[in-house]
Structures are given as C-alpha cells and as structure tokens.
Design a protein around this motif. Structure first.
Motif, PDB file in Angstrom:
ATOM      1  N   MET A  44      27.790  21.946  64.702  1.00 47.46           N
ATOM      2  CA  MET A  44      28.936  21.250  64.136  1.00 47.46           C
ATOM      3  C   MET A  44      28.876  21.288  62.612  1.00 47.46           C
ATOM      4  O   MET A  44      29.890  21.506  61.944  1.00 47.46           O
ATOM      5  N   GLU A  47      29.757  24.816  61.494  1.00 48.80           N
ATOM      6  CA  GLU A  47      31.192  25.051  61.650  1.00 48.80           C
ATOM      7  C   GLU A  47      31.980  24.350  60.544  1.00 48.80           C
ATOM      8  O   GLU A  47      32.912  24.921  59.979  1.00 48.80           O
ATOM      9  N   THR A  48      31.589  23.128  60.204  1.00 48.99           N
ATOM     10  CA  THR A  48      32.245  22.402  59.112  1.00 48.99           C
ATOM     11  C   THR A  48      32.051  23.145  57.802  1.00 48.99           C
ATOM     12  O   THR A  48      32.994  23.278  57.011  1.00 48.99           O
ATOM     13  N   ALA A  83      37.539  18.710  59.913  1.00 46.73           N
ATOM     14  CA  ALA A  83      36.165  18.983  60.333  1.00 46.73           C
ATOM     15  C   ALA A  83      35.186  18.085  59.585  1.00 46.73           C
ATOM     16  O   ALA A  83      34.243  17.548  60.177  1.00 46.73           O
ATOM     17  N   THR A  87      32.779  15.244  61.248  1.00 45.39           N
ATOM     18  CA  THR A  87      31.332  15.304  61.034  1.00 45.39           C
ATOM     19  C   THR A  87      30.811  14.001  60.442  1.00 45.39           C
ATOM     20  O   THR A  87      29.771  13.492  60.866  1.00 45.39           O
TER      21      THR A  87
END
Length: 106
Positions: A44, A47-48, A83, A87
C-alpha cells in the motif's frame, strides 16, 4: 449430494484454489500472519508512492507545456490525494490499536 453436480461444474475446478491477478489467495493458516499484514502494508505504501510520483510527473509535464490536458492532471492529483488519505487513515488506526494494546493490563 455433490454441489459440483448441481451446476455442472467439474470437480477439478472446485478443488483448485482461486487465483487473483495471477497470485493464489493466502491460505487459512497464513491469512492473519504478521508477515502477510506487513507485506500488504508495504504494498500500500509503495502504491501510494507510485501515485505521488505519477502526479508529480504530470504536474511537471503540464508546467513545461508538454501536456495541455488539465483533466489527466486533475485525475493524477486526485488519485495521489486519495491514496495518501487512505494510507494515513490506515496508519492512524494501526497506531490507535498499538496504543490500546500497550495500555492493556496483563
């Protein structure tokens, strides 16, 4: 009664593990392990970071005049923003859970 015979599904297909995006789903024994949770959190974060980098690249292209499409710039910025918000929300929940665990009396 065999469930596979109800819908004419071959028994071999029902016995195979499901796959998602080319990777098999985690087994029941490893489903809640710390390693799998940590791996998901790292994915995660990566991806952020990718969304943030894409938004920054779109801003630079727009500033240099290489791109005149404000719609794609706005989409890249919104993806990066959402995102990051997600997060941060997950991080806040993890910190809250950690504090709650540390305050437990044994």
């Amino acid at each position: 009664m065999d469930i596979a015979s109800i819908h004419n599904i071959p028994a071999q297909r029902t016995a195979q593990p499901y796959e998602l995006n080319g990777t098999s789903l985690p087994s029941k024994e490893n489903e809640g392990s710390f390693g799998s949770i940590l791996g998901a959190a790292m994915n995660m974060i990566n991806e952020t970071n990718d969304y943030q980098n894409a938004a920054e690249a779109a801003q630079i292209q727009f500033a240099l005049g290489e791109s005149t499409n404000t719609h794609s710039l706005s989409i890249a910025q919104q993806k990066a923003n959402l995102a990051l918000q997600y997060t941060v929300a997950v991080r806040d929940k993890v910190v809250e859970a950690y504090k709650e665990i540390m305050n437990m009396s044994i």
